[in-house]
Scaffold this motif. Structure first.
Motif, PDB file in Angstrom:
ATOM      1  N   GLY A 121     -16.345 -10.330  14.148  1.00  0.00           N
ATOM      2  CA  GLY A 121     -15.231 -11.145  13.673  1.00  0.00           C
ATOM      3  C   GLY A 121     -15.700 -12.346  12.872  1.00  0.00           C
ATOM      4  O   GLY A 121     -15.168 -12.642  11.788  1.00  0.00           O
ATOM      5  N   ASP A 125     -15.258 -13.096   8.810  1.00  0.00           N
ATOM      6  CA  ASP A 125     -14.645 -14.328   8.314  1.00  0.00           C
ATOM      7  C   ASP A 125     -15.535 -15.011   7.275  1.00  0.00           C
ATOM      8  O   ASP A 125     -15.050 -15.519   6.257  1.00  0.00           O
ATOM      9  CB  ASP A 125     -14.365 -15.290   9.472  1.00  0.00           C
ATOM     10  CG  ASP A 125     -13.131 -14.904  10.272  1.00  0.00           C
ATOM     11  OD1 ASP A 125     -12.306 -14.124   9.750  1.00  0.00           O
ATOM     12  OD2 ASP A 125     -12.989 -15.385  11.413  1.00  0.00           O
ATOM     13  N   LYS A 128     -15.127 -13.059   4.122  1.00  0.00           N
ATOM     14  CA  LYS A 128     -13.838 -13.353   3.495  1.00  0.00           C
ATOM     15  C   LYS A 128     -13.906 -14.637   2.677  1.00  0.00           C
ATOM     16  O   LYS A 128     -13.446 -14.684   1.531  1.00  0.00           O
ATOM     17  CB  LYS A 128     -12.757 -13.494   4.581  1.00  0.00           C
ATOM     18  CG  LYS A 128     -12.306 -12.193   5.208  1.00  0.00           C
ATOM     19  CD  LYS A 128     -11.648 -12.414   6.562  1.00  0.00           C
ATOM     20  CE  LYS A 128     -10.618 -13.513   6.549  1.00  0.00           C
ATOM     21  NZ  LYS A 128     -10.050 -13.750   7.891  1.00  0.00           N
ATOM     22  N   SER A 189      -8.248 -15.603   3.729  1.00  0.00           N
ATOM     23  CA  SER A 189      -9.572 -16.040   4.167  1.00  0.00           C
ATOM     24  C   SER A 189      -9.524 -17.064   5.294  1.00  0.00           C
ATOM     25  O   SER A 189     -10.577 -17.493   5.792  1.00  0.00           O
ATOM     26  CB  SER A 189     -10.375 -16.598   2.990  1.00  0.00           C
ATOM     27  OG  SER A 189      -9.747 -17.732   2.433  1.00  0.00           O
ATOM     28  N   PRO A 191      -9.779 -18.106   8.872  1.00  0.00           N
ATOM     29  CA  PRO A 191     -10.527 -17.357   9.889  1.00  0.00           C
ATOM     30  C   PRO A 191      -9.615 -16.642  10.888  1.00  0.00           C
ATOM     31  O   PRO A 191      -8.650 -17.223  11.397  1.00  0.00           O
ATOM     32  CB  PRO A 191     -11.354 -18.438  10.588  1.00  0.00           C
ATOM     33  CG  PRO A 191     -11.513 -19.509   9.571  1.00  0.00           C
ATOM     34  CD  PRO A 191     -10.226 -19.512   8.788  1.00  0.00           C
ATOM     35  N   ASP A 192      -9.924 -15.394  11.146  1.00  0.00           N
ATOM     36  CA  ASP A 192      -9.221 -14.612  12.172  1.00  0.00           C
ATOM     37  C   ASP A 192      -9.907 -14.716  13.524  1.00  0.00           C
ATOM     38  O   ASP A 192      -9.261 -14.569  14.568  1.00  0.00           O
ATOM     39  CB  ASP A 192      -9.143 -13.142  11.752  1.00  0.00           C
ATOM     40  CG  ASP A 192      -8.196 -12.918  10.588  1.00  0.00           C
ATOM     41  OD1 ASP A 192      -6.992 -13.208  10.738  1.00  0.00           O
ATOM     42  OD2 ASP A 192      -8.644 -12.463   9.528  1.00  0.00           O
ATOM     43  N   SER A 193     -11.215 -14.954  13.516  1.00  0.00           N
ATOM     44  CA  SER A 193     -11.954 -14.954  14.784  1.00  0.00           C
ATOM     45  C   SER A 193     -11.600 -16.144  15.669  1.00  0.00           C
ATOM     46  O   SER A 193     -11.927 -16.142  16.863  1.00  0.00           O
ATOM     47  CB  SER A 193     -13.459 -14.936  14.528  1.00  0.00           C
ATOM     48  OG  SER A 193     -13.860 -16.044  13.759  1.00  0.00           O
ATOM     49  N   ASN A 209     -10.536 -10.679  17.748  1.00  0.00           N
ATOM     50  CA  ASN A 209      -9.694 -10.403  16.580  1.00  0.00           C
ATOM     51  C   ASN A 209     -10.528  -9.878  15.411  1.00  0.00           C
ATOM     52  O   ASN A 209     -10.210 -10.123  14.238  1.00  0.00           O
ATOM     53  CB  ASN A 209      -8.939 -11.676  16.174  1.00  0.00           C
ATOM     54  CG  ASN A 209      -7.613 -11.392  15.500  1.00  0.00           C
ATOM     55  OD1 ASN A 209      -7.090 -10.276  15.559  1.00  0.00           O
ATOM     56  ND2 ASN A 209      -7.049 -12.387  14.846  1.00  0.00           N
ATOM     57  N   SER A 210     -11.586  -9.162  15.730  1.00  0.00           N
ATOM     58  CA  SER A 210     -12.547  -8.758  14.692  1.00  0.00           C
ATOM     59  C   SER A 210     -12.007  -7.673  13.778  1.00  0.00           C
ATOM     60  O   SER A 210     -12.345  -7.647  12.583  1.00  0.00           O
ATOM     61  CB  SER A 210     -13.857  -8.298  15.336  1.00  0.00           C
ATOM     62  OG  SER A 210     -13.630  -7.283  16.288  1.00  0.00           O
ATOM     63  N   THR A 212      -8.927  -7.338  12.749  1.00  0.00           N
ATOM     64  CA  THR A 212      -8.081  -8.017  11.769  1.00  0.00           C
ATOM     65  C   THR A 212      -8.926  -8.716  10.714  1.00  0.00           C
ATOM     66  O   THR A 212      -8.626  -8.659   9.517  1.00  0.00           O
ATOM     67  CB  THR A 212      -7.168  -9.041  12.473  1.00  0.00           C
ATOM     68  OG1 THR A 212      -6.405  -8.372  13.476  1.00  0.00           O
ATOM     69  CG2 THR A 212      -6.223  -9.699  11.495  1.00  0.00           C
ATOM     70  N   ALA A 213     -10.012  -9.358  11.145  1.00  0.00           N
ATOM     71  CA  ALA A 213     -10.906 -10.029  10.199  1.00  0.00           C
ATOM     72  C   ALA A 213     -11.501  -9.021   9.219  1.00  0.00           C
ATOM     73  O   ALA A 213     -11.571  -9.278   8.008  1.00  0.00           O
ATOM     74  CB  ALA A 213     -12.013 -10.758  10.956  1.00  0.00           C
ATOM     75  N   HIS A 216      -8.792  -7.807   6.748  1.00  0.00           N
ATOM     76  CA  HIS A 216      -8.523  -8.830   5.737  1.00  0.00           C
ATOM     77  C   HIS A 216      -9.682  -8.943   4.742  1.00  0.00           C
ATOM     78  O   HIS A 216      -9.463  -9.198   3.553  1.00  0.00           O
ATOM     79  CB  HIS A 216      -8.262 -10.178   6.413  1.00  0.00           C
ATOM     80  CG  HIS A 216      -6.922 -10.256   7.071  1.00  0.00           C
ATOM     81  ND1 HIS A 216      -6.583 -11.251   7.969  1.00  0.00           N
ATOM     82  CD2 HIS A 216      -5.819  -9.457   6.978  1.00  0.00           C
ATOM     83  CE1 HIS A 216      -5.342 -11.068   8.403  1.00  0.00           C
ATOM     84  NE2 HIS A 216      -4.865  -9.986   7.808  1.00  0.00           N
TER      85      HIS A 216
END
Length: 298
Positions: A121, A125, A128, A189, A191-193, A209-210, A212-213, A216
């Protein structure tokens, strides 16, 4: 794809630098050695190779350019460095053992947390952010190419001739498209983590949440390919107009290679047209690595 985008962005930077009659001193090896940042040094060296033999550089007599040209190595370089770090982490993870529990011998079953996706994750990020910045600085160069106050006497919006300004919109809409995609990337971009909600009755109380990261990151990579395609398409048009008005100008060897590949796919059109199919054609060249010129040597 990310690796291809990094190489292609360096080609786009070199093409825009030539089209805008940019100052070469910002890419002098001594400047970049003095900072010691490896990615920055590689990018500056690539631009020097790609523009080798150019008579367009320095033709405007400017001491320095806007940041999106002058600081290209200082922005593209960290993207290169980040991609190297991401590749290293993901390669380790692909070869990792992440089951739970892990069996180490008869009667030795250890319950642990190797399955946790934080490492994936976080580096997704990072990727991204890096690719989002690569697209953002590319769009700024596209903006310069289309702005008659910044493009060293090229026609506004790169219409075919100055007399067409106001009647034709030229490269206005492609620049709009690039700007829109940059804004989308900036949103994606985030961060999702850092986002987590507990599951499994609270036992799984911190999640990565990796996925999703990573998803994205894929969206951003494809958007960035489109942004770079716009810059390369617009830069090719700017070079056409520049050399038509100044036949003695010569592109650098690498820039000419990229230009010829673009023009083999999409010939120059003087008037307004539906630009989308042509930009999609250039995007295909970006995606398949045709414009990355990874092995180019001056």
């Amino acid at each position: 794809l990310a690796d291809t985008l990094v190489h292609t962005a360096e080609v786009a930077l070199a093409a825009s630098l030539e089209a805008l009659l940019g100052a070469s001193n910002a890419f002098d090896e001594r400047l970049h050695l003095s900072r010691g940042q490896i990615g920055q040094q590689i990018v500056a060296g690539r631009v020097r190779q790609l523009t080798s033999g150019s008579t367009l550089l320095n033709a405007a007599g400017r001491v320095q350019d806007a940041y999106s040209l002058r600081c290209g190595p200082q922005v593209h370089g960290p993207v290169r460095d980040t991609l190297g770090f991401v590749r290293q982490i993901i390669a380790r993870e692909i070869n990792a053992t992440t089951d739970n529990p892990l069996i180490f011998g008869p009667g030795e079953a250890l319950s642990g947390g190797n399955f946790h996706g934080e490492v994936v994750g976080m580096v997704m990020d990072y990727l991204k952010i890096a690719l989002s910045e690569l697209g953002a600085i590319s769009e700024r160069r596209t903006f310069q190419l289309t702005d008659s106050k910044m493009n060293a006497d090229l026609p506004p919006m790169l219409v075919d001739h100055e007399s067409d300004a106001g009647l034709n919109s030229g490269m206005m809409m492609p620049q709009y498209t690039a700007a829109s995609l940059v804004l989308e990337n900036q949103h994606l971009s985030t961060p999702d983590s850092i986002n987590s909600l507990p599951t499994s009755g609270g036992k799984e109380d911190h999640n990565a949440n990796s996925l999703t990261a990573a998803r994205h990151a894929g969206y951003i990579a494809r958007n960035t390919a489109h942004i770079l395609a716009v810059e390369l398409y617009v830069a090719a048009r700017a070079l056409d107009i520049r050399i038509r008005e100044n036949p003695g100008f010569q592109m650098g060897a690498g820039v000419r290679t990229a230009y010829e590949r673009i023009r083999a796919a999409v010939p120059y059109q003087p008037g307004d047209a539906w630009w989308a199919p042509e930009i999609e054609a250039v995007k295909s060249l970006v995606m398949d690595g045709t414009l990355a010129l990874e092995d180019f040597q001056a």
